[in-house]
Design a protein around this motif. Structure first.
Motif, PDB file in Angstrom:
ATOM      1  N   TYR A 170      -1.180 -10.243   5.199  1.00 22.49           N
ATOM      2  CA  TYR A 170      -1.574  -8.841   5.074  1.00 22.49           C
ATOM      3  C   TYR A 170      -3.044  -8.733   4.688  1.00 22.49           C
ATOM      4  O   TYR A 170      -3.809  -7.958   5.289  1.00 22.49           O
ATOM      5  CB  TYR A 170      -0.700  -8.149   4.036  1.00 22.49           C
ATOM      6  N   ASN A 171      -3.481  -9.508   3.699  1.00 16.08           N
ATOM      7  CA  ASN A 171      -4.868  -9.446   3.253  1.00 16.08           C
ATOM      8  C   ASN A 171      -5.844  -9.869   4.346  1.00 16.08           C
ATOM      9  O   ASN A 171      -6.965  -9.355   4.431  1.00 16.08           O
ATOM     10  CB  ASN A 171      -5.069 -10.329   2.023  1.00 16.08           C
ATOM     11  N   LYS A 173       0.843  -1.189   0.000  1.00 17.94           N
ATOM     12  CA  LYS A 173       0.000   0.000   0.000  1.00 17.94           C
ATOM     13  C   LYS A 173       0.881   1.242   0.000  1.00 17.94           C
ATOM     14  O   LYS A 173       1.869   1.316   0.732  1.00 17.94           O
ATOM     15  CB  LYS A 173      -0.893   0.016   1.248  1.00 17.94           C
ATOM     16  N   ASN A 189      -0.271   1.270  13.112  1.00 18.05           N
ATOM     17  CA  ASN A 189      -1.575   0.758  12.703  1.00 18.05           C
ATOM     18  C   ASN A 189      -2.018  -0.392  13.578  1.00 18.05           C
ATOM     19  O   ASN A 189      -1.221  -1.058  14.245  1.00 18.05           O
ATOM     20  CB  ASN A 189      -1.547   0.290  11.248  1.00 18.05           C
ATOM     21  N   PHE A 210       3.892  -3.806  10.664  1.00 22.91           N
ATOM     22  CA  PHE A 210       2.461  -3.721  10.428  1.00 22.91           C
ATOM     23  C   PHE A 210       1.770  -4.606  11.456  1.00 22.91           C
ATOM     24  O   PHE A 210       2.156  -5.751  11.679  1.00 22.91           O
ATOM     25  CB  PHE A 210       2.159  -4.189   9.005  1.00 22.91           C
ATOM     26  N   GLY A 215      -4.453  -3.118  12.134  1.00 20.23           N
ATOM     27  CA  GLY A 215      -5.272  -3.512  10.995  1.00 20.23           C
ATOM     28  C   GLY A 215      -5.604  -2.302  10.150  1.00 20.23           C
ATOM     29  O   GLY A 215      -4.730  -1.553   9.716  1.00 20.23           O
ATOM     30  N   LYS A 216      -6.909  -2.075   9.941  1.00 18.88           N
ATOM     31  CA  LYS A 216      -7.350  -0.970   9.088  1.00 18.88           C
ATOM     32  C   LYS A 216      -7.310   0.379   9.792  1.00 18.88           C
ATOM     33  O   LYS A 216      -7.508   1.420   9.154  1.00 18.88           O
ATOM     34  CB  LYS A 216      -8.765  -1.232   8.585  1.00 18.88           C
ATOM     35  N   LYS A 238      -5.756  -6.563   6.938  1.00 18.49           N
ATOM     36  CA  LYS A 238      -5.760  -5.158   6.532  1.00 18.49           C
ATOM     37  C   LYS A 238      -7.124  -4.492   6.689  1.00 18.49           C
ATOM     38  O   LYS A 238      -7.212  -3.265   6.793  1.00 18.49           O
ATOM     39  CB  LYS A 238      -5.302  -5.034   5.084  1.00 18.49           C
ATOM     40  N   SER A 256      -7.751  -0.048   4.511  1.00 20.18           N
ATOM     41  CA  SER A 256      -7.760  -1.000   3.405  1.00 20.18           C
ATOM     42  C   SER A 256      -8.488  -0.446   2.181  1.00 20.18           C
ATOM     43  O   SER A 256      -8.504  -1.084   1.131  1.00 20.18           O
ATOM     44  CB  SER A 256      -8.437  -2.305   3.844  1.00 20.18           C
ATOM     45  N   THR A 297       3.171   0.556   3.190  1.00 23.96           N
ATOM     46  CA  THR A 297       3.283  -0.777   3.794  1.00 23.96           C
ATOM     47  C   THR A 297       3.989  -1.673   2.796  1.00 23.96           C
ATOM     48  O   THR A 297       3.585  -1.750   1.624  1.00 23.96           O
ATOM     49  CB  THR A 297       1.898  -1.353   4.128  1.00 23.96           C
TER      50      THR A 297
END
Length: 559
Positions: A553-554, A125, A148, A517, A150-151, A557, A168, A543
């Motif tokens: 990550y997915n 990102k 961060n 992260f 997560g989101k 995020k 995200s 990121t």
């Protein structure tokens, strides 16, 4: 421990606890708090002092879809504050190195056209934070930090606090809050981190003004509500000094159970450095907005402390200093400090290192197109981390048998390189034995302000600024991210020149910070910045990691 109020928060804590156990089993981190029984050779010790602060004050920060425009009075104060900080004198400098003391740099350079960009290096990102109003734009002295959960992302810089509850999204919907909400004396030097075990963002901001206003603010917020802050204000009087003295260059980091805050103390007029300090504050009390007792120390034989970042220090906190004000050798020695969490005594040892030029240098291009963007640079900016030995240099047996303490420093020019560059010193953690030094350098442009941190695997991610040029080649300052891991254990590490500038800046800095992260599943997060073709400073929240980190990550995020 603060009560975790949601199922999501409990999942975070379980994940962090499991990651910590895996690191302990792997030998990445140590847990013994009784360092006094196994101190390395040459170690000295000193006692700390104790203070107390009342319960924090709950503040709901003013928020907006656009950056806040400071009032005329706040702008005038900002100008006064920045002039004061720019004029702060450097402390005494003991024996130190010069260009003549530095051996020629060895190893491959980090080049724009090199082959060390593995296909599995990934920018997950890159979100720009727009300057959407007149009078509230970003500064090239950006001093950014990003954390961060997560989101949920909080980003600080000169002179904004930006945040999002949906990091995200594409594009990210950045919102803003006024740093003056947290302290009417707000100036600059903001930092932010996320402590997963308490599910809290922790913020720090330098405050300037008369009397007790001068100091810094510490604030905490739950991950899902990063606009409701419990704030504490500290002045020099909280640390054995006199209210009104300046606590410059504050930084924060954490261990298992404590937050650590460091500063450089000057007299109220800002014309004389007094000492450098470090305070230890309990995370549980900060998370619950309670009053608490804390410990602190100060030293006048070292200037500026470089803290360990990421999940580096657990039951023993480590920090370093390369600026000796009396004896010792700036540029030939590193002072390593450590402080067991269960004790009121801290320890330190001096270790000789390969000599480097203890200086700032110029980052201008030789054709004059790129101005000296690192005019504020000096070699005090250090970051430290703790990582597994096998990820430092798999073919080098000198790294074996111990966990590694790494230190990143801006050095130079010297060693055949006409520009500043970044060096990495390595020490065995338990013995504090010096191993060797490596470097990120290029004879055609400069590197500066490296901020490094380990992830849950013990791999190290760094971000830094770069730019300059030789002959008629010139590069406006921008950003680079790098990875040292089992794929790229030796220099040049895997890297990406991911942010390219299009304009000049007369001053750049004073630091960059990388953090894992969160949850700590592989990638890193940082803020880089550049000047665009219109002369505006544009921060990038980035990121990055490896393709192998994509699923992790997915997964997190958007949570």
């Amino acid at each position: 421990m603060a009560v975790l109020r949601s199922l999501a928060a409990r999942r975070w804590y379980v994940l962090v606890a499991a990651a910590t156990v895996s690191l302990l089993l792997a030998g990445f981190l140590t847990t013994s708090g009784d360092a006094s029984s196994t101190v390395p050779a040459g170690t000295r010790s000193a006692a700390v002092k104790t203070g107390h602060v009342s319960a924090g004050r709950l503040v709901r920060a003013a928020t907006s879809t656009k950056p806040f425009v400071p009032t005329a009075a706040q702008k005038a104060a900002r100008e006064r504050h920045m002039k004061l900080l720019a004029a702060l004198p450097k402390p005494p400098l003991g024996r130190h190195t010069t260009t003549a003391d530095v051996a020629k740099l060895r190893g491959p350079q980090t080049t724009l056209t090199g082959s060390r960009l593995p296909t599995d290096f990934k920018i997950f990102k890159d979100s720009t934070i727009p300057a959407q109003c007149s009078g509230c734009g970003q500064s090239a002295i950006n001093e950014p930090d990003t954390a961060n959960s997560g989101k949920f992302i909080v980003q600080t810089s000169n002179w904004d606090i930006a945040y999002t509850t949906n990091g995200s999204a594409n594009p990210v919907n950045w919102l803003y809050q006024s740093p003056y909400s947290l302290s009417s004396g707000f100036c600059c030097d903001q930092t932010v981190t996320y402590v997963a075990s308490r599910n809290r963002f922790i913020y720090e901001g330098l405050t300037l003004g008369s009397g007790a206003v001068q100091g810094f603010t510490i604030a905490t917020a739950a991950a899902t509500t990063p606009t409701a802050w419990c704030t504490y204000h500290f002045s020099a009087a909280n640390f054995g000094g006199t209210a009104g003295e300046l606590l410059d260059y504050p930084k924060i980091a954490y261990s298992n159970n404590n937050l650590y805050v460091t500063w450089n103390r000057y007299n109220a007029a800002g014309n004389s450095w007094i000492d450098t300090g470090l305070a230890r504050m309990p995370l549980d009390a900060l998370a619950s907005c309670s009053g608490f007792s804390y410990n602190f120390l100060s030293r006048n034989d070292n200037f500026t402390f470089g803290l360990t970042y990421g999940d580096s220090s657990l039951d023993t906190f480590y920090w370093v200093s390369n600026w000796y004000t009396t004896a010792g050798g700036s540029g030939t020695s590193e002072r390593i400090f450590f402080w067991p969490e269960n004790g009121t005594t801290y320890f330190f040892a001096d270790r000789s290192v390969a000599a480097y030029n203890f200086a700032g240098g110029s980052c201008a291009s030789q054709d004059g197109v790129v101005t000296n963007w690192c005019s504020r640079l000096d070699p005090r900016w250090e970051t430290a981390w703790i990582s597994r030995a096998e990820y430092n240099a798999q073919a080098n047996s000198a790294f074996s048998g111990d966990t590694i303490l790494g230190v990143a420093i801006t050095a130079g020019p010297g060693g055949g390189d006409p520009f500043p560059y970044v060096i990495y010193e390595y020490f065995k953690l338990n013995s504090l034995t010096y191993v060797q030094t490596s470097a990120t350098f290029n004879n055609g442009f400069a590197f500066a302000y490296a901020g490094c941190a380990p992830n849950s695997h013990g791999y190290v991610g760094c971000s830094m600024s770069w730019g300059g040029g030789t002959g008629t080649s010139h590069f406006f300052p921008g950003g680079i991210v790098v990875i040292q891991d089992n794929v790229s254990p030796t220099q040049p590490w895997a890297f990406s020149f991911n942010v390219n500038g299009a304009g000049n800046a007369s001053a750049w800095g004073d630091y960059q910070v990388s953090q894992p992260f969160q949850p700590n599943v592989g990638p890193w997060i940082t803020t880089e910045w550049a000047v665009n073709g219109s002369g505006a400073v544009v921060p990038h929240v980035v990121t990055w990691g490896r393709v192998r980190d994509t699923n992790a990550y997915n997964r997190w995020k958007a949570k």
